[in-house]
Design an enzyme around this catalytic site. Structure first.
Site, PDB file in Angstrom:
ATOM      1  N   ARG A 164       0.830  -1.220   0.000  1.00  0.00           N
ATOM      2  CA  ARG A 164       0.000   0.000   0.000  1.00  0.00           C
ATOM      3  C   ARG A 164       0.865   1.271   0.000  1.00  0.00           C
ATOM      4  O   ARG A 164       0.508   2.276   0.590  1.00  0.00           O
ATOM      5  CB  ARG A 164      -0.949   0.041   1.205  1.00  0.00           C
ATOM      6  CG  ARG A 164      -2.001  -1.051   1.221  1.00  0.00           C
ATOM      7  CD  ARG A 164      -2.908  -1.005  -0.018  1.00  0.00           C
ATOM      8  NE  ARG A 164      -4.091  -1.789   0.181  1.00  0.00           N
ATOM      9  CZ  ARG A 164      -4.190  -3.094  -0.067  1.00  0.00           C
ATOM     10  NH1 ARG A 164      -3.158  -3.756  -0.558  1.00  0.00           N
ATOM     11  NH2 ARG A 164      -5.325  -3.724   0.149  1.00  0.00           N
ATOM     12  N   SER A 238     -10.571  -0.635   3.322  1.00  0.00           N
ATOM     13  CA  SER A 238      -9.782  -0.786   4.548  1.00  0.00           C
ATOM     14  C   SER A 238      -9.351   0.594   5.037  1.00  0.00           C
ATOM     15  O   SER A 238      -8.752   1.354   4.283  1.00  0.00           O
ATOM     16  CB  SER A 238      -8.516  -1.599   4.285  1.00  0.00           C
ATOM     17  OG  SER A 238      -8.832  -2.865   3.805  1.00  0.00           O
ATOM     18  N   GLU A 333      -4.765   3.763   6.266  1.00  0.00           N
ATOM     19  CA  GLU A 333      -4.466   3.539   4.862  1.00  0.00           C
ATOM     20  C   GLU A 333      -5.033   4.700   4.037  1.00  0.00           C
ATOM     21  O   GLU A 333      -4.507   5.035   2.990  1.00  0.00           O
ATOM     22  CB  GLU A 333      -5.100   2.213   4.424  1.00  0.00           C
ATOM     23  CG  GLU A 333      -4.565   1.677   3.138  1.00  0.00           C
ATOM     24  CD  GLU A 333      -5.614   0.940   2.332  1.00  0.00           C
ATOM     25  OE1 GLU A 333      -6.405   1.607   1.643  1.00  0.00           O
ATOM     26  OE2 GLU A 333      -5.625  -0.295   2.390  1.00  0.00           O
TER      27      GLU A 333
HETATM   28  N1  EPU Z   1     -10.513 -10.608  10.268  1.00  0.00           N
HETATM   29  C1  EPU Z   1     -11.162 -10.662  11.471  1.00  0.00           C
HETATM   30  N2  EPU Z   1     -12.152  -9.753  11.709  1.00  0.00           N
HETATM   31  C2  EPU Z   1     -12.511  -8.819  10.807  1.00  0.00           C
HETATM   32  C3  EPU Z   1     -11.832  -8.757   9.574  1.00  0.00           C
HETATM   33  C4  EPU Z   1     -10.822  -9.671   9.317  1.00  0.00           C
HETATM   34  O1  EPU Z   1     -10.887 -11.494  12.317  1.00  0.00           O
HETATM   35  O2  EPU Z   1     -13.432  -8.048  11.087  1.00  0.00           O
HETATM   36  C5  EPU Z   1      -9.496 -11.629   9.962  1.00  0.00           C
HETATM   37  C6  EPU Z   1     -10.004 -12.632   8.931  1.00  0.00           C
HETATM   38  O3  EPU Z   1     -10.701 -13.668   9.494  1.00  0.00           O
HETATM   39  C7  EPU Z   1      -8.733 -13.106   8.280  1.00  0.00           C
HETATM   40  C8  EPU Z   1      -7.845 -11.891   8.347  1.00  0.00           C
HETATM   41  O4  EPU Z   1      -8.377 -11.027   9.347  1.00  0.00           O
HETATM   42  O5  EPU Z   1      -8.127 -14.109   9.040  1.00  0.00           O
HETATM   43  C9  EPU Z   1      -7.728 -11.164   7.015  1.00  0.00           C
HETATM   44  O6  EPU Z   1      -9.001 -10.691   6.596  1.00  0.00           O
HETATM   45  P1  EPU Z   1      -9.352 -10.445   5.055  1.00  0.00           P
HETATM   46  O7  EPU Z   1      -9.024 -11.638   4.255  1.00  0.00           O
HETATM   47  O8  EPU Z   1     -10.755  -9.935   5.001  1.00  0.00           O
HETATM   48  O9  EPU Z   1      -8.336  -9.354   4.585  1.00  0.00           O
HETATM   49  P2  EPU Z   1      -7.783  -8.022   5.274  1.00  0.00           P
HETATM   50  O10 EPU Z   1      -6.371  -8.247   5.676  1.00  0.00           O
HETATM   51  O11 EPU Z   1      -8.730  -7.566   6.326  1.00  0.00           O
HETATM   52  C10 EPU Z   1      -6.778  -7.085   3.055  1.00  0.00           C
HETATM   53  C11 EPU Z   1      -6.797  -5.784   2.302  1.00  0.00           C
HETATM   54  C12 EPU Z   1      -8.094  -5.613   1.526  1.00  0.00           C
HETATM   55  C13 EPU Z   1      -8.205  -6.774   0.556  1.00  0.00           C
HETATM   56  C14 EPU Z   1      -8.169  -8.093   1.349  1.00  0.00           C
HETATM   57  C15 EPU Z   1      -8.158  -9.299   0.447  1.00  0.00           C
HETATM   58  C16 EPU Z   1      -5.408  -4.267   3.600  1.00  0.00           C
HETATM   59  C17 EPU Z   1      -5.354  -3.104   4.513  1.00  0.00           C
HETATM   60  N3  EPU Z   1      -6.621  -4.681   3.242  1.00  0.00           N
HETATM   61  O12 EPU Z   1      -7.797  -7.017   4.029  1.00  0.00           O
HETATM   62  O13 EPU Z   1      -8.004  -4.419   0.778  1.00  0.00           O
HETATM   63  O14 EPU Z   1      -9.418  -6.698  -0.191  1.00  0.00           O
HETATM   64  O15 EPU Z   1      -6.966  -8.150   2.143  1.00  0.00           O
HETATM   65  O16 EPU Z   1      -6.925  -9.396  -0.188  1.00  0.00           O
HETATM   66  O17 EPU Z   1      -4.366  -4.807   3.216  1.00  0.00           O
HETATM   67  C18 EPU Z   1      -8.550  -2.102   0.800  1.00  0.00           C
HETATM   68  O18 EPU Z   1      -7.340  -1.890   0.778  1.00  0.00           O
HETATM   69  O19 EPU Z   1      -9.385  -1.167   0.814  1.00  0.00           O
HETATM   70  C19 EPU Z   1      -9.019  -3.473   0.871  1.00  0.00           C
HETATM   71  C20 EPU Z   1     -10.309  -3.771   1.011  1.00  0.00           C
END
Ligand code: EPU
Length: 337
Positions: A164, A238, A333
């Site tokens: 990012r 995010s 972010e």
């Molecule tokens: N999780 C929780 N609770 C929550 C949300 C997530 O426990 O409320 C846990 C999930 O269970 C999982 C882990 O956190 O084990 C990761 O969650 P997720 O796969 O939803 O991805 P993320 O790390 O929360 C990132 C990106 C997203 C992108 C997704 C999928 C960042 C800051 N965000 O989210 O990007 O869509 O991975 O690749 O890196 C964005 O940048 O706007 C965005 C949506």
């Protein structure tokens, strides 16, 4: 160049805040960009450049000139037997470009389906989802240098892409306006479905032979089931970045919280901010007209009449909780304006 006055920025920020721009212009080519900056400079006005407004937090009215980038066009820049280089105007809607490329059979963007925003904003924060980042398909971009009025070309290494991150959030910040981005896409797609949720969804969809459309549909399905549509509920995706902690700090945390998910990195361990925020009890919480989304704690939402100041206050409270409970500093972010 058409300059409007007292324009609501509601359609230009995905949080849907109704702050106003004192002056506003929409520009369709780089010559008009030059004219817009000269106009603002002559009046000693600040400028704010907006694409889709999907990664900003407006905290009040903007008293200068808002320059909305509407530079359009999608075309083949060059091609060979294996690849096609696709040049896109900065004002193109990201998801429309993804769909166009999928329809042509060009691979590389399918995992990045349905990300809100415009092409020009995408390299600024090296957008990424489901195992792919824009840097993986990036060839070069053209950017207008405000100080000289010249167009400069940036290749991948010059953009200094990171998680990012890019040069446009650091030393080049405020100095360039991205006018086009050229992607190198493949005519013989290789699919990246390593991301757990993506594999599961493809299985549930009974997809046995992978193709661009199926991968894109699966990504769209996951995003729609977890992330709120900004057209229905204001948000900027995010809100925080996933923090990277030292291996030692991670091991200590893991002792206390055995369920903490982790993604090893070269410089430590990345942990999901959404998990940390949920563990602090914020998921689904509402503070006035703003809140934390009930399905994805990393997304802050505007229920309608919220303000940027309210989201900022909520974000600070979340940061304090996470710091207190886990000793981790969450970094936003989104860009605060
Ligand atoms: N999780 C929780 N609770 C929550 C949300 C997530 O426990 O409320 C846990 C999930 O269970 C999982 C882990 O956190 O084990 C990761 O969650 P997720 O796969 O939803 O991805 P993320 O790390 O929360 C990132 C990106 C997203 C992108 C997704 C999928 C960042 C800051 N965000 O989210 O990007 O869509 O991975 O690749 O890196 C964005 O940048 O706007 C965005 C949506």
């Amino acid at each position: 160049m058409n300059i409007q006055e007292h324009v609501s920025l509601r359609p230009y920020n995905t949080f849907g805040f109704s702050h106003y721009a004192r002056y506003f212009t929409s520009i369709g080519d780089t010559d008009s960009l030059q004219a817009a900056f000269s106009w603002a400079h002559a009046r000693n006005l600040h400028t704010l450049v907006l694409g889709g407004g999907s990664n900003i937090l407006l905290r009040g009215d903007f008293h200068g000139l808002v320059i909305h980038i509407a530079i359009k066009g999608i075309g083949v820049w060059k091609e060979d037997d294996s690849y096609v280089w696709v040049k896109c105007g900065a004002g193109e809607i990201w998801h429309q470009v993804v769909l166009h490329c999928i329809a042509q059979g060009w691979g590389g963007l399918e995992n990045l389906s349905l990300i809100p925003g415009t092409v020009g904003a995408a390299p600024m924060q090296n957008i990424g989802a489901y195992g792919v980042e824009i840097k993986d398909v990036f060839d070069h971009l053209e950017a207008f240098e405000i100080a000289t009025g010249e167009l400069r070309t940036f290749d991948g290494p010059t953009c200094k892409f990171g998680y990012r991150e890019s040069i446009f959030k650091h030393e080049a910040k405020g100095k360039y306006i991205i006018s086009s981005v050229t992607f190198r896409l493949t005519k013989h797609p290789e699919f990246n479905t390593t991301y757990g949720a993506l594999q599961e969804t493809l299985e549930k969809m009974n997809v046995h032979t992978l193709n661009l459309k199926a991968v894109s549909d699966a990504v769209i399905h996951i995003r729609q089931s977890k992330l709120p549509d900004p057209a229905q509920l204001g948000n900027a995706g995010s809100f925080f970045k996933n923090p990277v902690v030292s291996t030692r700090q991670f091991e200590e945390l893991k002792n206390t919280y055995p369920d903490l998910p982790s993604y090893p990195q070269a410089n430590g361990v990345k942990v999901p901010a959404g998990w940390l925020i949920e563990a602090c009890g914020w998921k689904g919480k509402r503070m006035g007209a703003v809140g934390v989304h009930h399905q994805q704690a990393l997304v802050l939402v505007n229920y309608g009449e919220g303000t940027g100041e309210e989201v900022e206050a909520l974000a600070r409270s979340i940061q304090e909780s996470v710091k207190e409970k886990f000793g981790i500093d969450l970094q936003p972010e989104v860009n605060f304006i």
